[in-house]
Design a protein around this motif. Structure first.
Motif, PDB file in Angstrom:
ATOM      1  N   UNK A 177       0.834  -1.209   0.000  1.00  0.00           N
ATOM      2  CA  UNK A 177       0.000   0.000   0.000  1.00  0.00           C
ATOM      3  C   UNK A 177       0.865   1.254   0.000  1.00  0.00           C
ATOM      4  N   UNK A 178       1.793   1.303  -0.933  1.00  0.00           N
ATOM      5  CA  UNK A 178       2.864   2.299  -0.905  1.00  0.00           C
ATOM      6  C   UNK A 178       2.746   3.292  -2.049  1.00  0.00           C
ATOM      7  N   UNK A 227      -5.675  -4.017   1.096  1.00  0.00           N
ATOM      8  CA  UNK A 227      -6.079  -2.866   1.902  1.00  0.00           C
ATOM      9  C   UNK A 227      -7.473  -3.114   2.488  1.00  0.00           C
ATOM     10  N   UNK A 228      -7.797  -2.395   3.538  1.00  0.00           N
ATOM     11  CA  UNK A 228      -9.071  -2.628   4.218  1.00  0.00           C
ATOM     12  C   UNK A 228      -8.921  -3.724   5.241  1.00  0.00           C
ATOM     13  N   UNK A 258      -5.948  -2.855  -8.175  1.00  0.00           N
ATOM     14  CA  UNK A 258      -5.941  -2.632  -6.731  1.00  0.00           C
ATOM     15  C   UNK A 258      -6.149  -3.950  -6.016  1.00  0.00           C
ATOM     16  N   UNK A 259      -6.042  -3.909  -4.693  1.00  0.00           N
ATOM     17  CA  UNK A 259      -6.497  -4.996  -3.836  1.00  0.00           C
ATOM     18  C   UNK A 259      -7.076  -4.359  -2.579  1.00  0.00           C
ATOM     19  N   UNK A 260      -8.379  -4.517  -2.410  1.00  0.00           N
ATOM     20  CA  UNK A 260      -9.058  -3.865  -1.291  1.00  0.00           C
ATOM     21  C   UNK A 260     -10.206  -4.734  -0.789  1.00  0.00           C
ATOM     22  N   UNK A 261     -10.281  -4.891   0.513  1.00  0.00           N
ATOM     23  CA  UNK A 261     -11.403  -5.563   1.144  1.00  0.00           C
ATOM     24  C   UNK A 261     -12.372  -4.492   1.645  1.00  0.00           C
TER      25      UNK A 261
END
Length: 323
Positions: A56-57, A112-113, A269-272
């Motif tokens: 997450x940078x 993320x999340x 992205x990758x987000x929960x």
């Protein structure tokens, strides 16, 4: 074309550890390069020994050992020691140390999340269902934006359109995101969302993981020849904090009033999205100064329309991960 490496993947014959961030200005290139060499590298050894890590940078190795991106804290697990990543890689390939680095999962990515790391051997992930979420005119009202519509996996039957004015002298500002020399990362985004047309889900009843490439296909028209179209995805928690997930922009060229269907690459992205959170889409025609403004022969304003429902249903395609 001189900077396009896609024609040279077949000449690459070396193991590579690709490193990127979800808010890195070069994220898209990192993902494409990893995929390109993994598929088209010169030898099987090269194809099988590509590795990818995405956290997450923002851009730069000095930002890896940092739990913050912009103002947002992604937790202690987000920060990694750069040397602890690269030294085992170099020890194996340059010094011949048998440390098992060649047997690790090929991809390490931060969700993320949920704020946790996951591993995989393919990108995009095999257990992905690409799902359309439609921009519907039905009033949602969860934010006082230019118009607060509904985001749903069901599209409205009737054709409709929503209009807004884009003013070159008062553009919608950029706030964080995948930038390099201006503030990047995550900032509370509601102040910008309110200047856009928005489409939101109801609070989620269950967690929803979105990991992979994201894109939007929208029907639009304008009274000017040149128009920018920005689509942004945010994660809105129960307090109303709007956290940027990903976005994209497309510049269209058309005669006045001509309806166009355009596709906007929102990268990946990758987000929960956690239970009780909302997905919020924002649509606008500027994101300045991150992107320059679309000029129209001295005209300061344009009237822009996004079409919804029926035969002109605009939507975003999300890579939903099957649990």
């Amino acid at each position: 074309n001189e900077f396009d490496m896609s024609n040279h993947f077949g000449n690459i014959d070396i193991p590579i550890y690709h490193l990127g961030g979800w808010f890195d200005v070069f994220l898209n290139g990192t993902l494409k390069f990893y995929q390109g060499v993994s598929k088209n590298g010169k030898s099987d050894k090269t194809k099988q020994n590509q590795r990818l890590i995405v956290g997450p940078w923002v851009h730069g190795p000095t930002n890896i050992d940092n739990r913050f991106a912009g103002e947002f804290d992604f937790g202690p697990d987000a920060a990694l020691d750069f040397n602890e990543l690269r030294l085992p890689w170099f020890d194996f390939w340059l010094k011949g140390k048998n440390n098992g680095i060649d047997e690790t999962k090929k991809i390490n990515f931060f969700v993320m999340g949920k704020n946790e790391w996951k591993q995989a051997d393919e990108w995009p992930l095999n257990n992905t269902t690409y799902t359309k979420y439609y921009f519907n005119k039905k009033l949602n009202g969860e934010i006082k934006s230019l118009y607060s519509g509904t985001l749903s996996d069901k599209k409205e039957i009737e054709n409709s359109q929503l209009s807004f004015t884009n003013n070159l002298n008062n553009p919608v500002p950029s706030l964080g995101g995948n930038t390099l020399s201006i503030p990047n990362g995550v900032f509370e985004h509601s102040s910008v969302d309110k200047q856009c047309i928005t489409f939101s889900t109801n609070p989620l009843e269950n967690e929803l993981e979105v990991t992979g490439p994201v894109s939007a296909e929208i029907y639009v028209n304008s009274d000017q020849e040149n128009s920018d179209w920005v689509v942004r995805l945010c994660d809105v928690d129960q307090s109303g904090y709007s956290r940027l997930v990903c976005d994209g922009i497309f510049r269209s060229h058309a005669t006045s009033g001509e309806i166009q269907k355009i596709k906007i690459d929102m990268w990946a992205t990758s987000n929960m999205f956690l239970k009780g959170h909302r997905l919020r889409i924002s649509v606008t025609s500027s994101c300045f100064p991150r992107f320059d403004r679309a000029l129209n022969n001295g005209s300061e304003e344009s009237k822009n329309n996004i079409l919804c429902g029926g035969s002109n249903a605009s939507y975003i395609t999300l890579p939903i991960i099957n649990s």
